[in-house]
Design a protein around this motif. Structure first.
Motif, PDB file in Angstrom:
ATOM      1  N   UNK A 111       0.832  -1.204   0.000  1.00 35.35           N
ATOM      2  CA  UNK A 111       0.000   0.000   0.000  1.00 35.35           C
ATOM      3  C   UNK A 111       0.868   1.257   0.000  1.00 35.35           C
ATOM      4  N   UNK A 112       1.861   1.289   0.862  1.00 38.63           N
ATOM      5  CA  UNK A 112       2.703   2.488   0.985  1.00 38.63           C
ATOM      6  C   UNK A 112       3.632   2.689  -0.200  1.00 38.63           C
ATOM      7  N   UNK A 113       3.927   1.631  -0.963  1.00 45.39           N
ATOM      8  CA  UNK A 113       4.755   1.762  -2.163  1.00 45.39           C
ATOM      9  C   UNK A 113       3.978   2.334  -3.344  1.00 45.39           C
ATOM     10  N   UNK A 114       2.672   2.316  -3.265  1.00 49.60           N
ATOM     11  CA  UNK A 114       1.854   2.842  -4.364  1.00 49.60           C
ATOM     12  C   UNK A 114       1.896   4.368  -4.364  1.00 49.60           C
ATOM     13  N   UNK A 115       1.820   4.935  -5.539  1.00 48.57           N
ATOM     14  CA  UNK A 115       1.784   6.394  -5.641  1.00 48.57           C
ATOM     15  C   UNK A 115       0.504   6.931  -5.009  1.00 48.57           C
ATOM     16  N   UNK A 116      -0.611   6.237  -5.264  1.00 49.64           N
ATOM     17  CA  UNK A 116      -1.900   6.632  -4.701  1.00 49.64           C
ATOM     18  C   UNK A 116      -2.531   5.418  -4.048  1.00 49.64           C
ATOM     19  N   UNK A 117      -2.836   5.517  -2.773  1.00 52.09           N
ATOM     20  CA  UNK A 117      -3.466   4.415  -2.049  1.00 52.09           C
ATOM     21  C   UNK A 117      -4.861   4.802  -1.594  1.00 52.09           C
ATOM     22  N   UNK A 118      -5.778   3.868  -1.757  1.00 52.60           N
ATOM     23  CA  UNK A 118      -7.145   4.061  -1.262  1.00 52.60           C
ATOM     24  C   UNK A 118      -7.435   2.890  -0.334  1.00 52.60           C
ATOM     25  N   UNK A 119      -7.623   3.172   0.953  1.00 52.11           N
ATOM     26  CA  UNK A 119      -7.911   2.143   1.943  1.00 52.11           C
ATOM     27  C   UNK A 119      -9.393   2.183   2.289  1.00 52.11           C
ATOM     28  N   UNK A 120     -10.003   0.999   2.339  1.00 51.40           N
ATOM     29  CA  UNK A 120     -11.421   0.896   2.671  1.00 51.40           C
ATOM     30  C   UNK A 120     -11.544   0.135   3.985  1.00 51.40           C
ATOM     31  N   UNK A 121     -12.026   0.808   5.017  1.00 47.44           N
ATOM     32  CA  UNK A 121     -12.186   0.196   6.334  1.00 47.44           C
ATOM     33  C   UNK A 121     -13.613   0.352   6.811  1.00 47.44           C
ATOM     34  N   UNK A 159     -10.354 -17.839 -16.486  1.00 46.84           N
ATOM     35  CA  UNK A 159      -8.944 -17.924 -16.092  1.00 46.84           C
ATOM     36  C   UNK A 159      -8.705 -17.460 -14.656  1.00 46.84           C
ATOM     37  N   UNK A 160      -9.592 -16.615 -14.143  1.00 52.16           N
ATOM     38  CA  UNK A 160      -9.416 -16.053 -12.797  1.00 52.16           C
ATOM     39  C   UNK A 160     -10.719 -16.230 -12.003  1.00 52.16           C
ATOM     40  N   UNK A 161     -11.003 -17.458 -11.547  1.00 54.97           N
ATOM     41  CA  UNK A 161     -12.252 -17.684 -10.821  1.00 54.97           C
ATOM     42  C   UNK A 161     -12.243 -17.156  -9.389  1.00 54.97           C
ATOM     43  N   UNK A 162     -11.049 -16.922  -8.835  1.00 55.98           N
ATOM     44  CA  UNK A 162     -10.931 -16.435  -7.454  1.00 55.98           C
ATOM     45  C   UNK A 162     -10.321 -15.044  -7.470  1.00 55.98           C
ATOM     46  N   UNK A 163     -11.023 -14.113  -8.084  1.00 56.92           N
ATOM     47  CA  UNK A 163     -10.517 -12.759  -8.321  1.00 56.92           C
ATOM     48  C   UNK A 163     -10.662 -11.883  -7.086  1.00 56.92           C
ATOM     49  N   UNK A 164      -9.835 -12.172  -6.078  1.00 57.50           N
ATOM     50  CA  UNK A 164      -9.821 -11.309  -4.895  1.00 57.50           C
ATOM     51  C   UNK A 164      -8.667 -10.311  -4.973  1.00 57.50           C
ATOM     52  N   UNK A 165      -7.909 -10.414  -6.047  1.00 52.96           N
ATOM     53  CA  UNK A 165      -6.809  -9.472  -6.282  1.00 52.96           C
ATOM     54  C   UNK A 165      -6.729  -9.175  -7.767  1.00 52.96           C
ATOM     55  N   UNK A 166      -6.180  -8.032  -8.055  1.00 52.52           N
ATOM     56  CA  UNK A 166      -5.923  -7.643  -9.442  1.00 52.52           C
ATOM     57  C   UNK A 166      -4.637  -6.846  -9.448  1.00 52.52           C
ATOM     58  N   UNK A 167      -3.734  -7.203 -10.347  1.00 48.48           N
ATOM     59  CA  UNK A 167      -2.485  -6.466 -10.480  1.00 48.48           C
ATOM     60  C   UNK A 167      -2.606  -5.566 -11.697  1.00 48.48           C
ATOM     61  N   UNK A 168      -2.632  -4.284 -11.437  1.00 51.22           N
ATOM     62  CA  UNK A 168      -2.715  -3.306 -12.518  1.00 51.22           C
ATOM     63  C   UNK A 168      -1.374  -2.658 -12.766  1.00 51.22           C
ATOM     64  N   UNK A 169      -1.329  -1.872 -13.814  1.00 51.93           N
ATOM     65  CA  UNK A 169      -0.105  -1.143 -14.160  1.00 51.93           C
ATOM     66  C   UNK A 169      -0.226   0.336 -13.820  1.00 51.93           C
ATOM     67  N   UNK A 170      -1.368   0.728 -13.291  1.00 52.67           N
ATOM     68  CA  UNK A 170      -1.578   2.130 -12.941  1.00 52.67           C
ATOM     69  C   UNK A 170      -0.922   2.479 -11.614  1.00 52.67           C
ATOM     70  N   UNK A 171      -1.155   3.710 -11.180  1.00 52.93           N
ATOM     71  CA  UNK A 171      -0.506   4.208  -9.960  1.00 52.93           C
ATOM     72  C   UNK A 171      -1.391   4.113  -8.722  1.00 52.93           C
ATOM     73  N   UNK A 172      -2.548   3.437  -8.838  1.00 52.34           N
ATOM     74  CA  UNK A 172      -3.502   3.367  -7.729  1.00 52.34           C
ATOM     75  C   UNK A 172      -3.529   1.959  -7.133  1.00 52.34           C
ATOM     76  N   UNK A 173      -3.499   1.899  -5.806  1.00 53.87           N
ATOM     77  CA  UNK A 173      -3.632   0.646  -5.065  1.00 53.87           C
ATOM     78  C   UNK A 173      -4.870   0.794  -4.190  1.00 53.87           C
ATOM     79  N   UNK A 174      -5.874  -0.039  -4.439  1.00 52.85           N
ATOM     80  CA  UNK A 174      -7.117  -0.026  -3.646  1.00 52.85           C
ATOM     81  C   UNK A 174      -7.088  -1.258  -2.760  1.00 52.85           C
ATOM     82  N   UNK A 175      -7.321  -1.058  -1.469  1.00 49.91           N
ATOM     83  CA  UNK A 175      -7.233  -2.180  -0.558  1.00 49.91           C
ATOM     84  C   UNK A 175      -8.301  -2.156   0.524  1.00 49.91           C
TER      85      UNK A 175
END
Length: 180
Positions: A111-121, A159-175
């Protein structure tokens, strides 16, 4: 473990790799090029065989939860803070001098390595809101990386039946985040 390069510099071993908090983190590191292996009680007990078969198809090495998967001091062990030192993987990692990190430590690093982080709590709805934000950003062309504690139906495919993660190439990390 402070930058993106150090995250793929050594192999990772996830104790409890099939869990809702561990699986997406393992898949994010795998998607970033790290070597991943793991063990899980559910795997040993034959529960959710389709999930573990899918992990194997992704190139993830799975081991019984008996310490046999920890074979080198170069591996980094990821284990929940609740995992006792008597668990075979933890004992073997300690014997070999492997670094150990909690799920929360790995998530905070990503999360902290991402340029933009969005945390959902919060107390309820975290997974739903995380998936919604991730989908909106994806549809908006932001190509986010997403870490969720639940399968995100908009990202599920054959191909991705357990899609609880996605690796993107953008600058946003949503968690999805919680108290741990």
């Amino acid at each position: 473990m402070t930058d993106a390069a150090s995250l793929t510099a050594h192999p990772w071993f996830f104790c409890g790799i099939g869990g809702s908090g561990m699986l997406p983190l393992a898949m994010i590191l795998h998607g970033q090029g790290a070597a991943i292996a793991g063990s899980d009680r559910s795997y040993d007990q034959g529960r959710t065989p389709e999930k573990f078969a899918w992990l194997k198809r992704q190139g993830i090495a799975l081991f019984p939860q008996d310490g046999s998967g920890i074979s080198s001091g170069e591996q980094a062990l990821i284990a929940s803070a609740a995992i006792e030192d008597t668990v075979p993987e933890v004992a073997r990692a300690k014997e070999l001098g492997c670094p150990r990190f909690t799920r929360a430590e790995l998530l905070s690093t990503l999360f902290n390595n991402a340029q933009t982080g969005i945390a959902v709590g919060g107390t309820s709805g975290k997974s739903t809101v995380t998936g919604m934000l991730g989908w909106i950003l994806y549809e908006a062309g932001r190509d986010p990386t997403i870490m969720n504690g639940a399968v995100m139906k908009n990202f599920v495919s054959r191909e991705i039946p357990f899609a609880s993660a996605r690796v993107g190439q953008g600058d946003v990390f949503v968690s999805e985040v919680d108290e741990s």
